[in-house]
Design a protein around this motif. Structure first.
Motif, PDB file in Angstrom:
ATOM      1  N   VAL A  11      14.590  34.801  30.154  1.00  0.00           N
ATOM      2  CA  VAL A  11      15.738  34.880  29.258  1.00  0.00           C
ATOM      3  C   VAL A  11      16.633  33.671  29.505  1.00  0.00           C
ATOM      4  N   GLN A  12      17.361  33.269  28.489  1.00  0.00           N
ATOM      5  CA  GLN A  12      18.282  32.150  28.629  1.00  0.00           C
ATOM      6  C   GLN A  12      19.597  32.607  29.257  1.00  0.00           C
ATOM      7  N   THR A  13      20.309  31.669  29.815  1.00  0.00           N
ATOM      8  CA  THR A  13      21.636  31.949  30.364  1.00  0.00           C
ATOM      9  C   THR A  13      22.496  32.631  29.309  1.00  0.00           C
ATOM     10  N   GLY A  14      23.150  33.692  29.729  1.00  0.00           N
ATOM     11  CA  GLY A  14      23.989  34.455  28.816  1.00  0.00           C
ATOM     12  C   GLY A  14      23.268  35.602  28.127  1.00  0.00           C
ATOM     13  N   GLY A  15      21.982  35.662  28.279  1.00  0.00           N
ATOM     14  CA  GLY A  15      21.202  36.701  27.642  1.00  0.00           C
ATOM     15  C   GLY A  15      21.215  38.009  28.405  1.00  0.00           C
ATOM     16  N   SER A  16      20.437  38.956  27.893  1.00  0.00           N
ATOM     17  CA  SER A  16      20.402  40.303  28.472  1.00  0.00           C
ATOM     18  C   SER A  16      18.964  40.770  28.662  1.00  0.00           C
ATOM     19  N   LEU A  17      18.798  41.629  29.636  1.00  0.00           N
ATOM     20  CA  LEU A  17      17.532  42.320  29.871  1.00  0.00           C
ATOM     21  C   LEU A  17      17.848  43.720  30.368  1.00  0.00           C
ATOM     22  N   LYS A  18      16.924  44.639  30.111  1.00  0.00           N
ATOM     23  CA  LYS A  18      17.078  45.989  30.638  1.00  0.00           C
ATOM     24  C   LYS A  18      15.825  46.349  31.427  1.00  0.00           C
ATOM     25  N   LEU A  19      16.005  46.582  32.695  1.00  0.00           N
ATOM     26  CA  LEU A  19      14.900  46.974  33.553  1.00  0.00           C
ATOM     27  C   LEU A  19      14.791  48.496  33.585  1.00  0.00           C
ATOM     28  N   ASN A  83      23.552  42.050  31.632  1.00  0.00           N
ATOM     29  CA  ASN A  83      24.154  41.226  30.589  1.00  0.00           C
ATOM     30  C   ASN A  83      24.722  39.944  31.187  1.00  0.00           C
ATOM     31  N   SER A  84      24.990  38.993  30.334  1.00  0.00           N
ATOM     32  CA  SER A  84      25.579  37.715  30.757  1.00  0.00           C
ATOM     33  C   SER A  84      24.812  37.126  31.943  1.00  0.00           C
ATOM     34  N   LEU A  85      23.519  37.078  31.798  1.00  0.00           N
ATOM     35  CA  LEU A  85      22.682  36.628  32.902  1.00  0.00           C
ATOM     36  C   LEU A  85      22.900  35.159  33.228  1.00  0.00           C
ATOM     37  N   LYS A  86      22.782  34.865  34.509  1.00  0.00           N
ATOM     38  CA  LYS A  86      22.982  33.523  35.020  1.00  0.00           C
ATOM     39  C   LYS A  86      21.707  33.058  35.744  1.00  0.00           C
ATOM     40  N   PRO A  87      21.526  31.753  35.873  1.00  0.00           N
ATOM     41  CA  PRO A  87      20.329  31.281  36.596  1.00  0.00           C
ATOM     42  C   PRO A  87      20.224  31.865  38.005  1.00  0.00           C
ATOM     43  N   GLU A  88      21.348  32.112  38.635  1.00  0.00           N
ATOM     44  CA  GLU A  88      21.312  32.659  39.996  1.00  0.00           C
ATOM     45  C   GLU A  88      20.891  34.131  40.030  1.00  0.00           C
ATOM     46  N   ASP A  89      20.719  34.744  38.882  1.00  0.00           N
ATOM     47  CA  ASP A  89      20.169  36.112  38.831  1.00  0.00           C
ATOM     48  C   ASP A  89      18.641  36.096  38.876  1.00  0.00           C
ATOM     49  N   THR A  90      18.047  34.928  38.811  1.00  0.00           N
ATOM     50  CA  THR A  90      16.589  34.823  38.869  1.00  0.00           C
ATOM     51  C   THR A  90      16.079  35.377  40.188  1.00  0.00           C
ATOM     52  N   ALA A  91      15.168  36.338  40.087  1.00  0.00           N
ATOM     53  CA  ALA A  91      14.647  37.011  41.279  1.00  0.00           C
ATOM     54  C   ALA A  91      13.590  38.025  40.860  1.00  0.00           C
ATOM     55  N   VAL A  92      12.896  38.534  41.850  1.00  0.00           N
ATOM     56  CA  VAL A  92      12.079  39.721  41.650  1.00  0.00           C
ATOM     57  C   VAL A  92      12.977  40.925  41.917  1.00  0.00           C
ATOM     58  N   TYR A  93      13.034  41.826  40.966  1.00  0.00           N
ATOM     59  CA  TYR A  93      13.892  43.002  41.059  1.00  0.00           C
ATOM     60  C   TYR A  93      13.047  44.221  41.427  1.00  0.00           C
TER      61      TYR A  93
END
Length: 118
Positions: A11-19, A83-93
């Motif tokens: 996802v791009q910066t600022g985007g959203s995902l739901k796990l 929401n409002s995802l940032k590059p530093e949120d990149t990880a395995v969850y």
């Protein structure tokens, strides 16, 4: 207890995902649930948790106000809305579960990769 996490992706910066994390093998309402993440080269860290009754939750400071944890008892599923995802949120969850008698998360899912592009 088996935990199956899904929903990761690019996802791009600022985007959203739901796990999502589907739980089986033990009554869902007897489990406290948590989300953790591990970025490349870093240790695993706490992200969010929700009590077995969904009456209380907590978040890491780094995600507070952007992430929301919830659970659906009919589907035996815990969610992490990001929401409002940032590059530093990149990880395995990873989703994790612990019984009401345990101080530690004993049960872990396989992880789902979230990549946030800048």
């Amino acid at each position: 207890v088996q935990l199956q996490a899904s929903g990761g992706g690019l996802v791009q910066t600022g985007g959203s995902l739901k796990l999502s994390c589907v739980v089986s093998g033990r009554p869902f309402n007897n489990l406290h649930m948590g989300w953790f993440r591990q970025a490349p080269g870093k240790e695993r860290e706490f992200v969010a948790r929700i009590s077995r009754s969904a009456g209380s939750g907590a978040y890491a400071d780094s995600v507070k106000g952007r992430f929301t944890v919830s659970r659906d008892y009919a589907k035996n599923t815990v969610y992490l809305q990001m929401n409002s995802l940032k590059p530093e949120d990149t990880a395995v969850y990873y989703c994790a579960a612990k019984s009401i008698l345990s101080d530690e998360y004993r049960y872990w899912g396989q992880g789902t990769l979230v990549t946030v592009s800048s």
